[in-house]
Design a protein around this motif. Sequence first.
Motif, PDB file in Angstrom:
ATOM      1  N   ALA A 183       6.315   1.973  -2.137  1.00  0.00           N
ATOM      2  CA  ALA A 183       4.868   1.841  -1.575  1.00  0.00           C
ATOM      3  C   ALA A 183       3.915   1.564  -2.851  1.00  0.00           C
ATOM      4  O   ALA A 183       4.120   2.332  -3.684  1.00  0.00           O
ATOM      5  N   LEU A 184       2.889   0.741  -2.458  1.00  0.00           N
ATOM      6  CA  LEU A 184       1.689   0.641  -3.270  1.00  0.00           C
ATOM      7  C   LEU A 184       0.581   1.432  -2.413  1.00  0.00           C
ATOM      8  O   LEU A 184       0.354   1.077  -1.313  1.00  0.00           O
ATOM      9  N   ILE A 185      -0.189   2.172  -3.132  1.00  0.00           N
ATOM     10  CA  ILE A 185      -1.121   3.227  -2.161  1.00  0.00           C
ATOM     11  C   ILE A 185      -2.445   3.208  -3.083  1.00  0.00           C
ATOM     12  O   ILE A 185      -2.695   3.326  -4.210  1.00  0.00           O
ATOM     13  N   LEU A 186      -3.718   2.436  -2.347  1.00  0.00           N
ATOM     14  CA  LEU A 186      -4.984   2.254  -2.815  1.00  0.00           C
ATOM     15  C   LEU A 186      -5.831   3.299  -2.117  1.00  0.00           C
ATOM     16  O   LEU A 186      -5.774   3.349  -0.584  1.00  0.00           O
ATOM     17  N   GLN A 187      -6.524   4.218  -2.765  1.00  0.00           N
ATOM     18  CA  GLN A 187      -7.173   5.231  -1.831  1.00  0.00           C
ATOM     19  C   GLN A 187      -8.742   5.470  -2.295  1.00  0.00           C
ATOM     20  O   GLN A 187      -8.950   5.472  -3.698  1.00  0.00           O
ATOM     21  N   ASP A 188      -9.515   5.744  -1.374  1.00  0.00           N
ATOM     22  CA  ASP A 188     -10.869   6.237  -2.085  1.00  0.00           C
ATOM     23  C   ASP A 188     -11.291   7.232  -1.147  1.00  0.00           C
ATOM     24  O   ASP A 188     -10.736   7.908  -0.533  1.00  0.00           O
ATOM     25  N   THR A 189     -12.598   7.431  -1.068  1.00  0.00           N
ATOM     26  CA  THR A 189     -13.020   8.704  -0.077  1.00  0.00           C
ATOM     27  C   THR A 189     -12.952   8.415   1.032  1.00  0.00           C
ATOM     28  O   THR A 189     -13.236   9.600   2.049  1.00  0.00           O
ATOM     29  N   LYS A 209      -6.956   5.439   2.883  1.00  0.00           N
ATOM     30  CA  LYS A 209      -6.166   4.891   2.151  1.00  0.00           C
ATOM     31  C   LYS A 209      -5.224   3.472   2.562  1.00  0.00           C
ATOM     32  O   LYS A 209      -5.132   3.434   3.927  1.00  0.00           O
ATOM     33  N   LEU A 210      -5.202   2.679   1.859  1.00  0.00           N
ATOM     34  CA  LEU A 210      -4.278   1.347   2.036  1.00  0.00           C
ATOM     35  C   LEU A 210      -2.769   1.368   1.581  1.00  0.00           C
ATOM     36  O   LEU A 210      -2.749   1.723   0.331  1.00  0.00           O
ATOM     37  N   VAL A 211      -1.755   1.553   2.320  1.00  0.00           N
ATOM     38  CA  VAL A 211      -0.717   1.769   2.114  1.00  0.00           C
ATOM     39  C   VAL A 211       0.056   0.401   2.236  1.00  0.00           C
ATOM     40  O   VAL A 211       0.398   0.096   3.455  1.00  0.00           O
ATOM     41  N   LEU A 212       0.786  -0.154   1.246  1.00  0.00           N
ATOM     42  CA  LEU A 212       1.703  -1.566   1.432  1.00  0.00           C
ATOM     43  C   LEU A 212       2.982  -1.323   0.804  1.00  0.00           C
ATOM     44  O   LEU A 212       3.222  -0.471  -0.233  1.00  0.00           O
ATOM     45  N   GLY A 258       5.046  -3.952   5.727  1.00  0.00           N
ATOM     46  CA  GLY A 258       3.576  -4.555   5.695  1.00  0.00           C
ATOM     47  C   GLY A 258       2.578  -3.527   5.345  1.00  0.00           C
ATOM     48  O   GLY A 258       2.864  -2.809   4.101  1.00  0.00           O
ATOM     49  N   ILE A 259       1.514  -3.594   5.983  1.00  0.00           N
ATOM     50  CA  ILE A 259       0.444  -2.746   5.439  1.00  0.00           C
ATOM     51  C   ILE A 259      -0.262  -1.788   6.482  1.00  0.00           C
ATOM     52  O   ILE A 259      -0.415  -2.259   7.503  1.00  0.00           O
ATOM     53  N   ARG A 260      -0.710  -0.689   6.088  1.00  0.00           N
ATOM     54  CA  ARG A 260      -1.391   0.190   7.256  1.00  0.00           C
ATOM     55  C   ARG A 260      -2.435   0.880   6.158  1.00  0.00           C
ATOM     56  O   ARG A 260      -2.543   1.351   5.209  1.00  0.00           O
ATOM     57  N   TYR A 261      -3.583   1.058   7.210  1.00  0.00           N
ATOM     58  CA  TYR A 261      -4.905   1.606   6.409  1.00  0.00           C
ATOM     59  C   TYR A 261      -5.055   2.893   7.480  1.00  0.00           C
ATOM     60  O   TYR A 261      -5.116   2.666   8.823  1.00  0.00           O
ATOM     61  N   PHE A 262      -5.164   4.014   6.794  1.00  0.00           N
ATOM     62  CA  PHE A 262      -5.576   5.604   7.346  1.00  0.00           C
ATOM     63  C   PHE A 262      -6.895   5.802   6.912  1.00  0.00           C
ATOM     64  O   PHE A 262      -7.287   5.577   5.591  1.00  0.00           O
ATOM     65  N   ASP A 263      -7.457   6.542   7.788  1.00  0.00           N
ATOM     66  CA  ASP A 263      -8.882   7.164   7.430  1.00  0.00           C
ATOM     67  C   ASP A 263      -8.606   8.109   6.600  1.00  0.00           C
ATOM     68  O   ASP A 263      -7.514   8.520   6.452  1.00  0.00           O
ATOM     69  N   LYS A 264      -9.922   9.051   6.210  1.00  0.00           N
ATOM     70  CA  LYS A 264      -9.791  10.222   5.456  1.00  0.00           C
ATOM     71  C   LYS A 264      -9.120  11.295   6.121  1.00  0.00           C
ATOM     72  O   LYS A 264      -8.865  12.394   5.642  1.00  0.00           O
ATOM     73  N   LYS A 265      -9.235  11.108   7.721  1.00  0.00           N
ATOM     74  CA  LYS A 265      -8.271  12.256   8.365  1.00  0.00           C
ATOM     75  C   LYS A 265      -6.987  11.883   8.665  1.00  0.00           C
ATOM     76  O   LYS A 265      -6.145  12.648   9.183  1.00  0.00           O
ATOM     77  N   ASP A 266      -6.473  10.737   7.892  1.00  0.00           N
ATOM     78  CA  ASP A 266      -5.035  10.439   8.182  1.00  0.00           C
ATOM     79  C   ASP A 266      -4.743   9.899   9.506  1.00  0.00           C
ATOM     80  O   ASP A 266      -3.664   9.607   9.729  1.00  0.00           O
ATOM     81  N   ASN A 267      -5.791   9.211  10.140  1.00  0.00           N
ATOM     82  CA  ASN A 267      -5.577   8.497  11.557  1.00  0.00           C
ATOM     83  C   ASN A 267      -5.297   7.036  11.168  1.00  0.00           C
ATOM     84  O   ASN A 267      -6.125   6.642  10.251  1.00  0.00           O
ATOM     85  N   LEU A 268      -4.381   6.561  11.858  1.00  0.00           N
ATOM     86  CA  LEU A 268      -4.168   4.998  11.473  1.00  0.00           C
ATOM     87  C   LEU A 268      -5.077   4.239  12.096  1.00  0.00           C
ATOM     88  O   LEU A 268      -5.358   4.384  13.407  1.00  0.00           O
ATOM     89  N   ILE A 269      -5.875   3.541  11.257  1.00  0.00           N
ATOM     90  CA  ILE A 269      -7.057   2.562  11.978  1.00  0.00           C
ATOM     91  C   ILE A 269      -6.714   1.124  12.090  1.00  0.00           C
ATOM     92  O   ILE A 269      -6.905   0.380  12.936  1.00  0.00           O
ATOM     93  N   TRP A 270      -5.685   0.764  11.027  1.00  0.00           N
ATOM     94  CA  TRP A 270      -5.549  -0.954  10.949  1.00  0.00           C
ATOM     95  C   TRP A 270      -3.969  -1.076  10.656  1.00  0.00           C
ATOM     96  O   TRP A 270      -3.560  -0.159   9.587  1.00  0.00           O
TER      97      TRP A 270
END
Length: 248
Positions: free
Chosen positions: A196-202, A205-208, A228-240
């Motif tokens: 995985a490649l992980i991009l993260q901010d406050t 995080k985006l996980v590809l 694929g790609i998944r985006y999680f919010d700062k509480k680690d909930n799957l958003i997209w």
Amino acid sequence: MEKEILKQLEGIERRYKMMKQLFIGFVSLLLIAVVCLGFTETYKVNLIRTKGIIIEDENGKDRILIGAPIPHSVDRVRTDTGLVRKYFANDIYPQDPDKYMEWYKKYRHSAFGIVLLNDKGIDVMQLGEKLSDPNVGRRIFLPTGILLNNNKGMEVGGFGTHTFEDGRSGVALGLDDPGNGREAFHASVLSDGTRALILQDTNGKLVLGFGKPNSSLFKNKDSLKFVGIRYFDKKDNLIWEQKMNRVN
């Protein structure tokens, strides 16, 4: 009788003077040889065996520690609780510096390899195995590789492998936000084979990448792989998410 004694004394005196001259001559030749060697090519040594090396700067402060484990340094902040409180406690946990100092007692500060210190005695780089814990908490594994810190001792990057107590291992390249020390970019191959490649901010995080079944990183709690790609919010909930679709 007296004449014989005088002759013996004179003989002893001559031999003494001769030995003195020989000794002076020998020492002079030895000094000349040492000086000459100093101006010839460097003397080569096949093997140096030692427990540790400390390299000082021009002001006599310890700057490079080498060993397995590294030797103790009186100038290193990490092993001086007074300096830890001064440089770390108030910045990292200002709401309760005493509580931070209690946590710090359990941190691991040793390393097998090379540690570079800045002029304040703060670790700015480590290279080797069984590297130290970061200043913000304990690691759950012992890393082998290279770790980079900023001038405040906060970890901002690294590359290496890690092994857990059960033998599982992985490898990762990480770059942290130099402003706040949070993870920013990581490329990882985890112990379960997830890539995985992980991009993260406050905000999240985006996980590809490629998630193995039941991957803790992609959180695909099923028997299927995730690609694929998944985006999680700062509480680690799957958003997209965007799964890789097969092209017909």
